[in-house]
Enzyme design. Structure first.
Site, mmCIF file in Angstrom:
data_model
loop_
_atom_site.group_PDB
_atom_site.id
_atom_site.type_symbol
_atom_site.label_atom_id
_atom_site.label_comp_id
_atom_site.label_asym_id
_atom_site.label_seq_id
_atom_site.Cartn_x
_atom_site.Cartn_y
_atom_site.Cartn_z
ATOM 1 N N THR A 172 0.844 -1.190 0.000
ATOM 2 C CA THR A 172 0.000 0.000 0.000
ATOM 3 C C THR A 172 0.882 1.243 0.000
ATOM 4 O O THR A 172 1.892 1.289 0.692
ATOM 5 C CB THR A 172 -0.953 0.009 1.222
ATOM 6 N N HIS A 189 2.432 -11.449 14.340
ATOM 7 C CA HIS A 189 3.500 -11.961 15.189
ATOM 8 C C HIS A 189 3.249 -13.409 15.620
ATOM 9 O O HIS A 189 4.159 -14.076 16.116
ATOM 10 C CB HIS A 189 3.649 -11.069 16.424
#
Length: 410
Positions: A329, A381
């Site tokens: 993006t 994560h």
């Protein structure tokens, strides 16, 4: 004979949509193949065509939610003969003579004063009269793409996303005469975007790591080869193809970033279909550039331009948005210096690009001015460790600061 206008099947996961715009009204004569309505779903906006010719009778209103398979209008085919044989009245004599002089020109005459809701919304926000815009739709109708082009021409936007000081951007008209605020229902696409963003925050252990990249080498490469590149391929050599190739290079080096969690399993993708986030008037969309590892810089640029045009015209399909393994993006086109992009589930990482600014940097014991861009990598994560995330971002940085690494795959 009457023919029902039915909402067609739009995909396995789509069962309904919002009838956003009627391009016709009850009593209008429609031609086979003419665009008669615009349907908004939680993924795409599509146009519906008349399957036959005749007089149409609308059964639902703009803004109504309609199910796949439901009847939204009826076309009376028997009205065709009446329309064809109808005697012209005195008020239409002048039009008839004009048709004799140029039937093709008359057939393409632009209808005045009747415009779809999307065109009217842009007209209200921009102050541009749709009747003054040359329409490219059927029978000269003004489309949303025509209005957006007119707005861009009247109020050009610079690469940072801001307008010139001499012509400040016109704010959207959000205050009605009857009150200080207005309310309108969220579109299916906007509702889905909101739902997915919240879901990404709630269901992933999202973390963002940052780095900076010296864009000198990429900018020099573009400047040196731009003219020859355009002459051969017909498109400009942009930044996005460099970033896409750098992402593919890093994904090969760190396959954990090219994986996703499916319940209690880790699914590692062995292909490189990269989503490129595109801002549209209806919201953010992420069309996917396929097989980036085997495509040239020119092919990637051509795909990105094709998607940008489809998004601008509201013609992005469901298939265009599915199957990406990673997303890029670029907030830099709007002037963003730094951000923390949100994951595009079920992907496990997204790269955020930002605006390029000249900054003083220390190089070989001296302070020099270099064009610097901040990079942001948001990742899940649960799947990607910090070491892998940092290494992935460093790999992109090295590839962009020395583009020859992409050629030699080192």
């Amino acid at each position: 004979m009457a023919t029902e206008v039915i909402i067609p099947a739009l995909g396995e996961s789509i069962s309904s949509g919002i009838l956003a715009t009627w391009h016709v009204k009850t009593g209008d004569y429609v031609e086979e193949g003419q665009a008669i309505f615009e349907l908004e779903t939680d993924k795409i906006t599509s146009e519906g065509m008349a399957e036959t010719s005749g007089t149409i009778d609308l059964k639902v209103s703009e803004g109504d939610e309609v199910e796949v398979g439901s009847v939204i209008a009826i076309i009376d085919e028997s009205a065709k003969a009446e329309t064809t044989e109808q005697e012209p009245d005195s008020s239409s004599q002048e039009d008839s003579s004009e048709e004799e002089e140029g039937e093709a020109e008359s057939a393409n005459a632009k209808p005045k004063g009747q415009h779809p809701a999307s065109v009217r919304r842009i007209a209200e926000e921009s102050g541009i009269d749709p009747d003054s815009v040359d329409g490219t739709g059927k029978a000269g109708r003004v489309t949303k793409a025509d209005m957006l082009a007119a707005v861009e021409k009247a109020d050009p936007v610079d690469p940072a996303g801001s307008t010139p000081e001499s012509e400040p951007a016109k704010p959207a008209q959000t205050v009605q005469a009857t009150g200080r605020v207005t309310r309108k229902k969220m579109t299916p696409l906007r509702r889905t975007i909101a739902k997915r963003l919240v879901q990404a925050q709630q269901t992933t252990a999202m973390l963002t790591t940052f780095n900076e990249v010296d864009m000198s080498a990429v900018m020099a490469c573009r400047k040196s080869h731009q003219e020859a590149f355009v002459k051969k391929h017909g498109v400009k050599l942009g930044f996005m193809s460099f970033f896409t190739k750098a992402v593919v290079h890093a994904l090969k080096e760190y396959p954990a970033v090219n994986a996703q969690i499916d319940e209690d399993e880790i699914v590692t993708n062995n292909y490189y279909d990269v989503g490129i986030a595109v801002s549209t008037p209806k919201g953010l969309m992420v069309p996917v550039v396929r097989d980036c590892e085997s495509k040239s810089f020119a092919e990637i640029e051509q795909d990105i331009i094709a998607y940008a045009n489809k998004a601008k015209e509201g013609k992005i399909s469901i298939e265009d948005l599915q199957g990406g393994v990673f997303t890029i993006t670029n907030g830099g086109i709007f002037g963003s210096m730094l951000s923390t992009p949100i994951l595009n589930a079920p992907q496990s990482a997204i790269l955020g690009m930002h605006t390029i600014q000249d900054r003083p940097v220390a190089l070989d014991g001296e302070v020099v001015i270099r064009p610097i861009m901040y990079l942001a990598l948001s990742y899940d994560h649960r799947l990607v460790d910090g070491r892998e995330a940092v290494g992935f971002l460093v790999s992109i940085k090295k590839a962009l600061e020395d583009p020859m690494r992409l050629m030699f795959e080192i």
